[in-house]
Every structure is written in C-alpha cells, then in structure tokens.
Design a protein around this motif. Structure first.
Motif, PDB file in Angstrom:
ATOM      1  N   PRO A   1       0.674  -1.198   0.114  1.00  0.00           N
ATOM      2  CA  PRO A   1       0.005  -0.007   0.119  1.00  0.00           C
ATOM      3  C   PRO A   1       0.835   1.248   0.012  1.00  0.00           C
ATOM      4  O   PRO A   1       1.843   1.180   0.653  1.00  0.00           O
ATOM      5  CB  PRO A   1      -0.732  -0.162   1.285  1.00  0.00           C
ATOM      6  CG  PRO A   1      -0.718  -1.746   1.713  1.00  0.00           C
ATOM      7  CD  PRO A   1       0.469  -2.245   1.061  1.00  0.00           C
ATOM      8  N   VAL A   2       0.476   2.130  -0.517  1.00  0.00           N
ATOM      9  CA  VAL A   2       1.339   3.413  -0.782  1.00  0.00           C
ATOM     10  C   VAL A   2       1.743   3.991   0.691  1.00  0.00           C
ATOM     11  O   VAL A   2       2.627   4.475   0.704  1.00  0.00           O
ATOM     12  CB  VAL A   2       0.524   4.461  -1.578  1.00  0.00           C
ATOM     13  CG1 VAL A   2       1.303   5.892  -1.570  1.00  0.00           C
ATOM     14  CG2 VAL A   2       0.217   4.093  -3.032  1.00  0.00           C
ATOM     15  N   HIS A   3       1.016   4.111   1.339  1.00  0.00           N
ATOM     16  CA  HIS A   3       1.218   4.524   2.835  1.00  0.00           C
ATOM     17  C   HIS A   3       2.152   3.696   3.627  1.00  0.00           C
ATOM     18  O   HIS A   3       2.427   4.034   4.863  1.00  0.00           O
ATOM     19  CB  HIS A   3      -0.139   4.857   3.724  1.00  0.00           C
ATOM     20  CG  HIS A   3      -0.841   3.764   3.986  1.00  0.00           C
ATOM     21  ND1 HIS A   3      -1.953   3.370   3.041  1.00  0.00           N
ATOM     22  CD2 HIS A   3      -0.888   3.058   4.992  1.00  0.00           C
ATOM     23  CE1 HIS A   3      -2.543   2.152   3.557  1.00  0.00           C
ATOM     24  NE2 HIS A   3      -1.959   1.899   4.875  1.00  0.00           N
ATOM     25  N   CYS A   4       2.500   2.215   3.153  1.00  0.00           N
ATOM     26  CA  CYS A   4       3.178   1.233   4.021  1.00  0.00           C
ATOM     27  C   CYS A   4       4.462   1.171   3.093  1.00  0.00           C
ATOM     28  O   CYS A   4       4.825  -0.030   3.071  1.00  0.00           O
ATOM     29  CB  CYS A   4       2.482   0.150   4.100  1.00  0.00           C
ATOM     30  SG  CYS A   4       0.940   0.500   5.206  1.00  0.00           S
ATOM     31  N   CYS A   5       5.147   1.966   2.572  1.00  0.00           N
ATOM     32  CA  CYS A   5       6.397   1.691   1.768  1.00  0.00           C
ATOM     33  C   CYS A   5       7.671   1.486   2.713  1.00  0.00           C
ATOM     34  O   CYS A   5       7.827   2.207   3.612  1.00  0.00           O
ATOM     35  CB  CYS A   5       6.615   3.097   1.168  1.00  0.00           C
ATOM     36  SG  CYS A   5       8.241   3.000   0.028  1.00  0.00           S
ATOM     37  N   PRO A   6       8.146   0.184   2.610  1.00  0.00           N
ATOM     38  CA  PRO A   6       9.256  -0.137   3.225  1.00  0.00           C
ATOM     39  C   PRO A   6      10.372   0.734   2.825  1.00  0.00           C
ATOM     40  O   PRO A   6      10.568   1.207   1.855  1.00  0.00           O
ATOM     41  CB  PRO A   6       9.491  -1.578   2.858  1.00  0.00           C
ATOM     42  CG  PRO A   6       8.175  -2.054   2.497  1.00  0.00           C
ATOM     43  CD  PRO A   6       7.602  -0.976   1.588  1.00  0.00           C
TER      44      PRO A   6
ATOM     45  N   MET B   1      -2.958  -6.533   0.253  1.00  0.00           N
ATOM     46  CA  MET B   1      -2.827  -5.194   0.096  1.00  0.00           C
ATOM     47  C   MET B   1      -3.828  -4.709   0.996  1.00  0.00           C
ATOM     48  O   MET B   1      -3.670  -3.473   1.696  1.00  0.00           O
ATOM     49  CB  MET B   1      -2.999  -4.769  -1.382  1.00  0.00           C
ATOM     50  CG  MET B   1      -1.460  -5.150  -2.210  1.00  0.00           C
ATOM     51  SD  MET B   1      -0.104  -4.561  -1.592  1.00  0.00           S
ATOM     52  CE  MET B   1       0.492  -5.968  -1.056  1.00  0.00           C
ATOM     53  N   LEU B   2      -5.115  -5.129   0.790  1.00  0.00           N
ATOM     54  CA  LEU B   2      -6.319  -4.731   1.647  1.00  0.00           C
ATOM     55  C   LEU B   2      -6.224  -4.740   3.028  1.00  0.00           C
ATOM     56  O   LEU B   2      -6.806  -4.022   3.972  1.00  0.00           O
ATOM     57  CB  LEU B   2      -7.634  -5.213   1.253  1.00  0.00           C
ATOM     58  CG  LEU B   2      -7.911  -5.094  -0.126  1.00  0.00           C
ATOM     59  CD1 LEU B   2      -9.037  -5.796  -0.760  1.00  0.00           C
ATOM     60  CD2 LEU B   2      -8.194  -3.561  -0.542  1.00  0.00           C
ATOM     61  N   GLU B   3      -5.218  -5.674   3.464  1.00  0.00           N
ATOM     62  CA  GLU B   3      -5.020  -5.837   4.965  1.00  0.00           C
ATOM     63  C   GLU B   3      -3.770  -5.000   5.354  1.00  0.00           C
ATOM     64  O   GLU B   3      -3.385  -5.052   6.471  1.00  0.00           O
ATOM     65  CB  GLU B   3      -4.704  -7.289   5.249  1.00  0.00           C
ATOM     66  CG  GLU B   3      -5.574  -8.385   4.932  1.00  0.00           C
ATOM     67  CD  GLU B   3      -5.070  -9.954   5.361  1.00  0.00           C
ATOM     68  OE1 GLU B   3      -3.944  -9.908   5.108  1.00  0.00           O
ATOM     69  OE2 GLU B   3      -6.129 -10.577   5.089  1.00  0.00           O
ATOM     70  N   ASN B   4      -3.584  -4.210   4.575  1.00  0.00           N
ATOM     71  CA  ASN B   4      -2.422  -2.991   4.736  1.00  0.00           C
ATOM     72  C   ASN B   4      -1.097  -3.927   5.136  1.00  0.00           C
ATOM     73  O   ASN B   4      -0.309  -3.454   6.038  1.00  0.00           O
ATOM     74  CB  ASN B   4      -2.656  -1.968   6.188  1.00  0.00           C
ATOM     75  CG  ASN B   4      -3.488  -1.103   5.445  1.00  0.00           C
ATOM     76  OD1 ASN B   4      -3.749  -0.461   4.367  1.00  0.00           O
ATOM     77  ND2 ASN B   4      -4.685  -0.726   6.261  1.00  0.00           N
ATOM     78  N   ARG B   5      -0.781  -4.929   4.363  1.00  0.00           N
ATOM     79  CA  ARG B   5       0.295  -5.652   4.617  1.00  0.00           C
ATOM     80  C   ARG B   5       1.288  -5.392   3.304  1.00  0.00           C
ATOM     81  O   ARG B   5       0.743  -5.020   2.433  1.00  0.00           O
ATOM     82  CB  ARG B   5       0.169  -7.178   4.910  1.00  0.00           C
ATOM     83  CG  ARG B   5      -0.493  -7.490   6.153  1.00  0.00           C
ATOM     84  CD  ARG B   5      -0.904  -8.884   6.005  1.00  0.00           C
ATOM     85  NE  ARG B   5      -1.672  -9.139   7.761  1.00  0.00           N
ATOM     86  CZ  ARG B   5      -1.257  -9.828   8.747  1.00  0.00           C
ATOM     87  NH1 ARG B   5      -0.130 -10.434   8.244  1.00  0.00           N
ATOM     88  NH2 ARG B   5      -1.692  -9.955   9.670  1.00  0.00           N
TER      89      ARG B   5
END
Length: 169
Positions: free
Chosen positions: A38-43, A108-112
């Motif tokens: 997800p865009v907001h969870c960029c490693p 992705m929908l689980e914010n993983r």
C-alpha cells in the motif's frame, strides 16, 4: 521465458525490511527482489535498494505500489483492455492464477506488504524458503511468471504450488 518466483507477505513495512535484509545476507541479489505495498506502507528497502516504482490500484480503489523487478511488468500498456488493467488482471497476464492474484490483493487490503523473489538457480529455492520461514513470512507460494508481452491466451497456465510452512518454537 518463464521464471520461478516466490511470493510471501509481511505483516508490516518493518517486517518486510527485515525479510529483505535477511534475504540479502543469504546471498539473494536485490535485483531479484520486488515489493508490492500500500502506498502509505512503503518499506525503506524499496527506497534504498529496489529500483523503479509503479503505482497501481486494487479493485477497492486503494492505491498500491510495486518496486523492483515487477514494477515494469505491472505497468499498464496503452493497448491493454480495462479489465486487464486491474491489479489481479495484470498478475494473471504475468501467469499467476486468479486465486493467487486475489491472495496478493487481499494482502494489500490488509495493509500488509508482499515480497516477490525471483529464483535464479534451483539451489536458491531452499534458502529463500528457509529465510522466509524463519523471518515469519506468511502466505508463501511459488509460481512461474512470464513477463513477456505475449497475449494471455497463448500462454500455458501452470498450477502454482502453495507451500505450507510452520514455524518451530
């Protein structure tokens, strides 16, 4: 030419970074790694080691991104039908089964974060699976992808292998 790829999910961007560092320490080149998130969870590893980034959208409309070797393959060419421009449609064009695409979309929908590792030699597969297992990777599966532009109807769909791993205490 099709390539064997291992997919795994991480429960956070920090967990994804840990898995990527462990894969690097095990001798896997970052050129053979890709991260979908997800865009907001960029490693951080996507910014440091993985080149290129492609913005995508899942069926719910949420924005995601892909970095690394899959980023170019997941871009939507101008001549692709709208139904094939969905995230799962693009994954199916690469050779993933529809169910596998849904697993990645659900991640992705689980914010993983999902990590893809291209296997260059058969001997690497065991190392990759062991690293993912010890690092706590989830939803691990392998499949063959074909990043060529050949139409999906001309490619042979190969069944994917779902790998069940248990973490020893």
């Amino acid at each position: 030419m099709s390539r064997l790829v291992v997919f795994a999910s991480a429960f956070s961007r920090l967990h994804a970074d840990l898995m990527i560092v462990r894969l690097k320490r095990a001798g896997i080149s970052t050129a053979h790694l890709s991260v979908i998130h997800p865009v907001h969870c960029c490693p951080n590893s996507t910014l440091c080691w993985l080149g290129g980034s492609t913005r995508l959208r899942v069926s719910s409309g949420e924005n995601i991104a892909a970095s690394g070797f899959l980023s170019e393959s997941l871009q939507t060419p101008a001549n692709v039908a709208t139904s094939d421009a969905t995230f799962t449609g693009k994954l199916e064009q690469l050779g993933l089964a529809h169910e596998q695409g849904l697993i990645l979309e659900e991640t992705m929908l689980e914010n993983r974060v999902a990590i893809a590792i291209e296997v260059m030699e058969k001997s690497e597969l065991a190392t990759i699976l062991q690293v993912l297992q010890r690092a706590g990777g989830e939803k691990i599966f392998t499949c063959r992808i074909d990043p060529s532009d050949a139409p999906r109807e001309n490619r042979v769909q190969r069944p994917a292998t779902r790998i069940a791993l248990s973490v020893a205490a």
